[in-house]
Design a protein around this motif. Structure first.
Motif, PDB file in Angstrom:
ATOM      1  N   TYR A   1       0.804  -1.222   0.000  1.00  0.00           N
ATOM      2  CA  TYR A   1       0.000   0.000   0.000  1.00  0.00           C
ATOM      3  C   TYR A   1       0.841   1.278   0.000  1.00  0.00           C
ATOM      4  CZ  TYR A   1      -3.509  -3.419   1.448  1.00  0.00           C
ATOM      5  OH  TYR A   1      -4.325  -4.510   1.505  1.00  0.00           O
ATOM      6  N   TYR A   2       2.127   1.147   0.201  1.00  0.00           N
ATOM      7  CA  TYR A   2       2.962   2.324   0.446  1.00  0.00           C
ATOM      8  C   TYR A   2       2.997   3.283  -0.751  1.00  0.00           C
ATOM      9  CZ  TYR A   2       7.001   5.144   1.763  1.00  0.00           C
ATOM     10  OH  TYR A   2       7.832   6.189   2.069  1.00  0.00           O
ATOM     11  N   ALA A   3       3.230   2.775  -1.943  1.00  0.00           N
ATOM     12  CA  ALA A   3       3.360   3.642  -3.117  1.00  0.00           C
ATOM     13  C   ALA A   3       2.075   4.420  -3.378  1.00  0.00           C
ATOM     14  CB  ALA A   3       3.738   2.814  -4.345  1.00  0.00           C
ATOM     15  N   ASP A   4       0.934   3.746  -3.328  1.00  0.00           N
ATOM     16  CA  ASP A   4      -0.341   4.425  -3.558  1.00  0.00           C
ATOM     17  C   ASP A   4      -0.616   5.452  -2.471  1.00  0.00           C
ATOM     18  OD1 ASP A   4      -0.819   2.997  -5.856  1.00  0.00           O
ATOM     19  OD2 ASP A   4      -2.083   1.490  -4.879  1.00  0.00           O
ATOM     20  N   LEU A   5      -0.230   5.126  -1.238  1.00  0.00           N
ATOM     21  CA  LEU A   5      -0.446   6.059  -0.136  1.00  0.00           C
ATOM     22  C   LEU A   5       0.393   7.320  -0.333  1.00  0.00           C
ATOM     23  CD1 LEU A   5      -1.885   6.492   2.563  1.00  0.00           C
ATOM     24  CD2 LEU A   5       0.051   5.400   3.698  1.00  0.00           C
ATOM     25  N   GLN A   6       1.610   7.160  -0.796  1.00  0.00           N
ATOM     26  CA  GLN A   6       2.480   8.309  -1.035  1.00  0.00           C
ATOM     27  C   GLN A   6       1.889   9.233  -2.103  1.00  0.00           C
ATOM     28  OE1 GLN A   6       4.278   8.166   1.797  1.00  0.00           O
ATOM     29  NE2 GLN A   6       6.012   8.928   0.636  1.00  0.00           N
ATOM     30  N   LYS A   7       1.289   8.638  -3.129  1.00  0.00           N
ATOM     31  CA  LYS A   7       0.658   9.449  -4.186  1.00  0.00           C
ATOM     32  C   LYS A   7      -0.529  10.223  -3.629  1.00  0.00           C
ATOM     33  CE  LYS A   7       1.862   6.167  -7.873  1.00  0.00           C
ATOM     34  NZ  LYS A   7       1.312   5.172  -8.831  1.00  0.00           N
TER      35      LYS A   7
ATOM     36  N   GLN B   1       5.919   4.759   6.812  1.00  0.00           N
ATOM     37  CA  GLN B   1       6.948   3.821   6.362  1.00  0.00           C
ATOM     38  C   GLN B   1       6.291   2.596   5.730  1.00  0.00           C
ATOM     39  OE1 GLN B   1      10.171   4.700   6.722  1.00  0.00           O
ATOM     40  NE2 GLN B   1       9.571   6.567   7.814  1.00  0.00           N
ATOM     41  N   PRO B   2       6.952   1.977   4.751  1.00  0.00           N
ATOM     42  CA  PRO B   2       6.394   0.740   4.192  1.00  0.00           C
ATOM     43  C   PRO B   2       6.485  -0.419   5.177  1.00  0.00           C
ATOM     44  CG  PRO B   2       8.535   1.198   3.229  1.00  0.00           C
ATOM     45  CD  PRO B   2       8.167   2.400   4.037  1.00  0.00           C
ATOM     46  N   TYR B   3       7.547  -0.401   6.001  1.00  0.00           N
ATOM     47  CA  TYR B   3       7.819  -1.530   6.895  1.00  0.00           C
ATOM     48  C   TYR B   3       8.752  -1.059   7.996  1.00  0.00           C
ATOM     49  CZ  TYR B   3       9.384  -6.197   8.394  1.00  0.00           C
ATOM     50  OH  TYR B   3       9.660  -7.308   9.129  1.00  0.00           O
ATOM     51  N   ILE B   4       8.589  -1.600   9.195  1.00  0.00           N
ATOM     52  CA  ILE B   4       9.474  -1.263  10.306  1.00  0.00           C
ATOM     53  C   ILE B   4      10.253  -2.517  10.679  1.00  0.00           C
ATOM     54  CG2 ILE B   4       9.599  -0.516  12.717  1.00  0.00           C
ATOM     55  CD1 ILE B   4       7.035   1.082  12.220  1.00  0.00           C
ATOM     56  N   LYS B   5      11.538  -2.520  10.364  1.00  0.00           N
ATOM     57  CA  LYS B   5      12.335  -3.731  10.563  1.00  0.00           C
ATOM     58  C   LYS B   5      12.687  -3.967  12.021  1.00  0.00           C
ATOM     59  CE  LYS B   5      16.683  -1.351   9.489  1.00  0.00           C
ATOM     60  NZ  LYS B   5      17.876  -1.309   8.611  1.00  0.00           N
ATOM     61  N   ASN B   6      12.839  -2.884  12.792  1.00  0.00           N
ATOM     62  CA  ASN B   6      13.207  -3.014  14.206  1.00  0.00           C
ATOM     63  C   ASN B   6      11.986  -2.765  15.094  1.00  0.00           C
ATOM     64  OD1 ASN B   6      13.130  -0.374  13.350  1.00  0.00           O
ATOM     65  ND2 ASN B   6      14.933   0.286  14.496  1.00  0.00           N
TER      66      ASN B   6
END
Length: 361
Positions: free
Chosen positions: A227-233, A246-251
């Motif tokens: 969903y990240y790219a569409d949300l940024q638009k 953020q697209p993902y939180i690794k920590n």
């Protein structure tokens, strides 16, 4: 000690197993492990990356409707038991632990028939069909929610908790929020819908961001890659210093230890993590899981005052913001929820599970 662990399909079955393995490795560096999964499951990628010896068997789940595929499923199950016995005889484990998924059904059943000490670990408040089936054959059933005890033989069942919790409590206060362009000293709300994201949560949060931008608390939102790219638009030109998308939180565990409120689904692993930290939460259970177990997971925490729940059907930008404002704007309510959450957490879950292992081997 030689420990064979099996479980797969979802991260909820895999991550508790890996957390337990890592805990035992610290205490007993000479312990030997083998993880048995399927070649198609998520474990096929995650476990080898962890450096743990990994083998697979072929198996599939039953269809819930009458289907010729179920004949193939039975045939595969019988073949998988035979293969599991070969793996068990070769590895010679002192104990076999199943954390859920169809693969654990075959492996744990095979181990029980070979008279190897066995444990199943049930993460949810409502168990799946595999662990219900296995409970008749295993030596112990380890549960994470007291509500799950009603589904299993009382003499075998022990409240253990989720080993992921023991990893989380080692995380402490830090400057980690700076990595997401946020102020570590400002009250922060963390929102996420799981590693892949969740469409309904994404839609509600996207609509709520203009309101969140005006608050005196911060919002860190992990949308999920899809969903990240569409949300940024959608949000072009709509930025604010108190928002980080953020697209993902690794920590994630480090981030959880540095926020004030969590919003997300009601998966067992996530619940184990935030209750171990004593975080208040707003849970939006997924309606698409077996036996609606996420709703029941959430309800058990609503009942003790640790969380607020919004159903997926009721979720909107307005009621999400209202729920956040209610908690973040009331220090006494937030602290009461935090204390209730802490009481429900089992931060020594890995230790409890190892104690159970030592009892039966």
């Amino acid at each position: 000690m030689r420990i064979l662990v099996t479980g797969g399909g979802t991260g909820g079955h895999i991550y508790p197993a890996l957390a337990f393995i890592r805990y035992v490795e610290k205490l007993q560096p000479d312990a030997k492990f083998l993880y048995v999964g399927t070649h198609r499951g998520l474990e096929n990628k995650i476990v080898p990356e962890s450096g743990i010896p990994f083998k697979t068997i072929k198996i599939q789940g039953f269809k819930r409707s009458l289907s010729l595929d179920n004949v193939k499923t039975v045939q595969l199950f019988l073949k998988s038991i035979k293969r599991a016995k070969e793996i068990i005889r070769e590895f010679k484990p002192d104990v076999v632990i199943g954390t859920g998924g169809y693969v654990s059904g075959a492996v744990v059943y095979a181990a029980a028939k070979l008279k190897i000490p066995t444990i199943v670990h049930e993460q949810n408040s409502v168990p799946g069909i595999t662990n219900k089936f296995l409970s008749r054959y295993v030596d112990r059933v380890a549960i994470c929610f007291p509500d799950a005890a009603q589904y299993f033989p009382a003499k075998k069942t022990v409240l253990v908790g989720n080993p992921r919790a023991q990893e989380v409590v080692t995380s402490g206060k830090s400057e980690v929020l700076q990595e997401y362009q946020l102020n570590p000293d400002q009250p922060t709300v963390l929102i996420f819908g799981g590693s892949q994201g969740a469409l309904k949560i994404n839609q509600a949060v996207a609509s709520a961001l203009p309101q969140f931008a005006k608050k005196d608390y911060q919002v860190l939102y992990a949308s999920g890659e899809r969903y990240y790219a569409d949300l940024q638009k959608t949000l072009t030109g709509q930025t604010a210093s108190n928002l980080s998308i953020q697209p993902y939180i690794k920590n994630m565990t480090d981030v959880m230890a540095n926020v004030d409120l969590l919003i997300g689904r009601a998966g067992a692993t996530s619940i184990a993590e935030f209750t171990a930290l004593g975080l208040p939460a707003i849970l939006i259970p997924s309606p698409y899981v077996t036996n609606d177990h996420q709703t029941k997971n959430a309800q058990s925490l609503v009942a003790v005052g640790a969380v607020k729940m919004i159903t997926d059907a009721e979720l909107s930008a307005d009621n999400l913001v209202a729920a956040v404002d209610e908690i973040m704007g009331d220090a006494e309510l937030k602290e009461t929820m935090a204390q209730a959450s802490k009481k429900e957490g089992i931060p020594d879950a890995a230790e409890r599970l190892l104690h159970l292992v030592n009892q039966i081997i």
